[in-house]
Motif scaffolding. Structure first.
Motif, PDB file in Angstrom:
ATOM      1  N   PRO A  33       2.079  11.889 -26.005  1.00 44.47           N
ATOM      2  CA  PRO A  33       0.811  12.183 -25.110  1.00 44.47           C
ATOM      3  C   PRO A  33      -0.406  11.557 -25.484  1.00 44.47           C
ATOM      4  N   GLU A  34      -0.525  11.145 -26.818  1.00 45.77           N
ATOM      5  CA  GLU A  34      -1.661  10.375 -27.446  1.00 45.77           C
ATOM      6  C   GLU A  34      -1.537   8.829 -26.776  1.00 45.77           C
ATOM      7  N   GLU A  35      -0.364   8.354 -27.012  1.00 47.15           N
ATOM      8  CA  GLU A  35      -0.204   6.845 -26.361  1.00 47.15           C
ATOM      9  C   GLU A  35      -0.491   6.802 -25.007  1.00 47.15           C
ATOM     10  N   VAL A  36      -0.006   7.856 -24.182  1.00 48.15           N
ATOM     11  CA  VAL A  36      -0.266   7.635 -22.628  1.00 48.15           C
ATOM     12  C   VAL A  36      -1.493   7.897 -22.276  1.00 48.15           C
ATOM     13  N   ALA A  37      -2.212   8.799 -23.142  1.00 45.04           N
ATOM     14  CA  ALA A  37      -3.571   9.102 -22.732  1.00 45.04           C
ATOM     15  C   ALA A  37      -4.298   8.014 -22.993  1.00 45.04           C
ATOM     16  N   ALA A  38      -4.140   7.359 -24.066  1.00 47.99           N
ATOM     17  CA  ALA A  38      -5.092   6.094 -24.379  1.00 47.99           C
ATOM     18  C   ALA A  38      -5.247   5.244 -23.464  1.00 47.99           C
ATOM     19  N   ASN A  39      -4.189   5.072 -22.476  1.00 50.17           N
ATOM     20  CA  ASN A  39      -4.453   4.037 -21.550  1.00 50.17           C
ATOM     21  C   ASN A  39      -3.506   4.491 -20.212  1.00 50.17           C
ATOM     22  N   PHE A  40      -4.050   5.529 -19.725  1.00 51.52           N
ATOM     23  CA  PHE A  40      -3.186   6.093 -18.729  1.00 51.52           C
ATOM     24  C   PHE A  40      -3.030   5.428 -17.324  1.00 51.52           C
ATOM     25  N   ASP A  41      -4.150   4.584 -16.958  1.00 46.18           N
ATOM     26  CA  ASP A  41      -3.920   3.962 -15.736  1.00 46.18           C
ATOM     27  C   ASP A  41      -2.944   2.605 -16.003  1.00 46.18           C
ATOM     28  N   THR A  42      -2.956   1.953 -17.353  1.00 43.30           N
ATOM     29  CA  THR A  42      -1.736   1.225 -17.705  1.00 43.30           C
ATOM     30  C   THR A  42      -0.467   1.775 -17.398  1.00 43.30           C
ATOM     31  N   PHE A  43      -0.459   2.863 -17.903  1.00 44.99           N
ATOM     32  CA  PHE A  43       0.935   3.671 -18.049  1.00 44.99           C
ATOM     33  C   PHE A  43       1.514   3.821 -16.683  1.00 44.99           C
ATOM     34  N   VAL A  44       0.585   4.331 -15.874  1.00 38.20           N
ATOM     35  CA  VAL A  44       0.780   4.561 -14.279  1.00 38.20           C
ATOM     36  C   VAL A  44       1.320   3.026 -13.640  1.00 38.20           C
ATOM     37  N   GLN A  45       0.351   1.926 -13.636  1.00 37.28           N
ATOM     38  CA  GLN A  45       1.026   0.755 -13.446  1.00 37.28           C
ATOM     39  C   GLN A  45       2.274   0.455 -13.726  1.00 37.28           C
ATOM     40  N   HIS A  46       2.416   0.575 -15.136  1.00 37.05           N
ATOM     41  CA  HIS A  46       3.826   0.222 -15.635  1.00 37.05           C
ATOM     42  C   HIS A  46       5.014   1.120 -14.764  1.00 37.05           C
ATOM     43  N   LEU A  47       4.803   2.359 -14.359  1.00 31.48           N
ATOM     44  CA  LEU A  47       5.790   3.209 -13.672  1.00 31.48           C
ATOM     45  C   LEU A  47       6.081   2.350 -12.314  1.00 31.48           C
ATOM     46  N   HIS A  48       4.725   1.899 -11.677  1.00 32.98           N
ATOM     47  CA  HIS A  48       4.776   1.215 -10.450  1.00 32.98           C
ATOM     48  C   HIS A  48       5.851  -0.055 -10.558  1.00 32.98           C
ATOM     49  N   ASN A  49       5.476  -0.885 -11.599  1.00 32.68           N
ATOM     50  CA  ASN A  49       6.095  -1.934 -11.731  1.00 32.68           C
ATOM     51  C   ASN A  49       7.512  -1.984 -12.041  1.00 32.68           C
ATOM     52  N   GLN A  50       8.238  -0.903 -12.401  1.00 36.24           N
ATOM     53  CA  GLN A  50       9.405  -0.722 -12.757  1.00 36.24           C
ATOM     54  C   GLN A  50      10.254  -0.759 -11.260  1.00 36.24           C
ATOM     55  N   ALA A  51       9.723  -0.783 -10.313  1.00 38.98           N
ATOM     56  CA  ALA A  51      10.275  -1.006  -8.856  1.00 38.98           C
ATOM     57  C   ALA A  51      10.550  -2.465  -8.547  1.00 38.98           C
ATOM     58  N   ASP A  52       9.695  -3.327  -9.132  1.00 44.63           N
ATOM     59  CA  ASP A  52       9.844  -4.770  -9.134  1.00 44.63           C
ATOM     60  C   ASP A  52      10.445  -5.586  -9.768  1.00 44.63           C
TER      61      ASP A  52
END
Length: 170
Positions: A33-52
């Motif tokens: 949770p700490e790692e994700v919270a530090a850059n949540f917007d980057t984390f969300v973008q990474h999830l979107h990028n997994q489809a490409d």
């Protein structure tokens, strides 16, 4: 009423709470949770990028992720893998899902898979493969209640449990 959403920063607080629940449960595959919270917007973008395909590592398969949301509460997630490689054909399949521990046994597993099958059909799939451990009775019930037909049960190399392989025709 629960619905599927693309991963979004709108659900950051609830998503981080769920990650903490997974940590307490002892799931080692979840990010901290700490790692994700530090850059949540980057984390969300990474999830979107997994489809490409152009934005994922070689040998990975494109994957779309959706979150099950009720109000502003993250309940779980479902993955739709756009194709299968040799390993996913044995264990993993087209669809994987999880419900956060505090919301299990409330019908959300059946619901998230039902919604995920609608997404799979929209992606053009005619049938999808789902797998689960043979001793995971909850997952087996969820898959079977959504039309899963057991093809076989196999032993996967370096996996401790027998794996059930189900197909669902859309």
């Amino acid at each position: 009423m629960a619905f599927l959403s693309a991963p979004s920063e709108d659900y950051q607080s609830s998503y981080l709470e769920a990650l903490q629940e997974y940590r307490v449960e002892g799931r080692g595959r979840e990010p901290s949770p700490e790692e994700v919270a530090a850059n949540f917007d980057t984390f969300v973008q990474h999830l979107h990028n997994q489809a490409d395909r152009t934005k994922i590592k070689p040998r990975q398969v494109p994957t779309s992720e959706f979150w099950l949301i009720d109000g502003n509460n993250y309940l779980g997630r479902i993955f739709l893998r756009h194709e299968l490689d040799k390993e996913l054909l044995q264990k993993g399949g087209h669809i994987g899902y999880t419900i956060r521990p505090s919301r299990r046994k409330q019908g959300y597993g059946k619901l998230i898979l039902k919604y995920g099958l609608v997404q799979a059909k929209a992606f053009g799939f005619e049938r999808v493969l789902l797998t689960c451990d043979e001793d995971n009775h909850s997952s087996r019930t969820i898959i079977e209640s959504n039309g899963g037909i057991l093809e076989n049960t196999i032993q996967v190399r370096e996996w401790p449990a027998m794996v059930c392989r189900y197909w669902i025709h859309l």
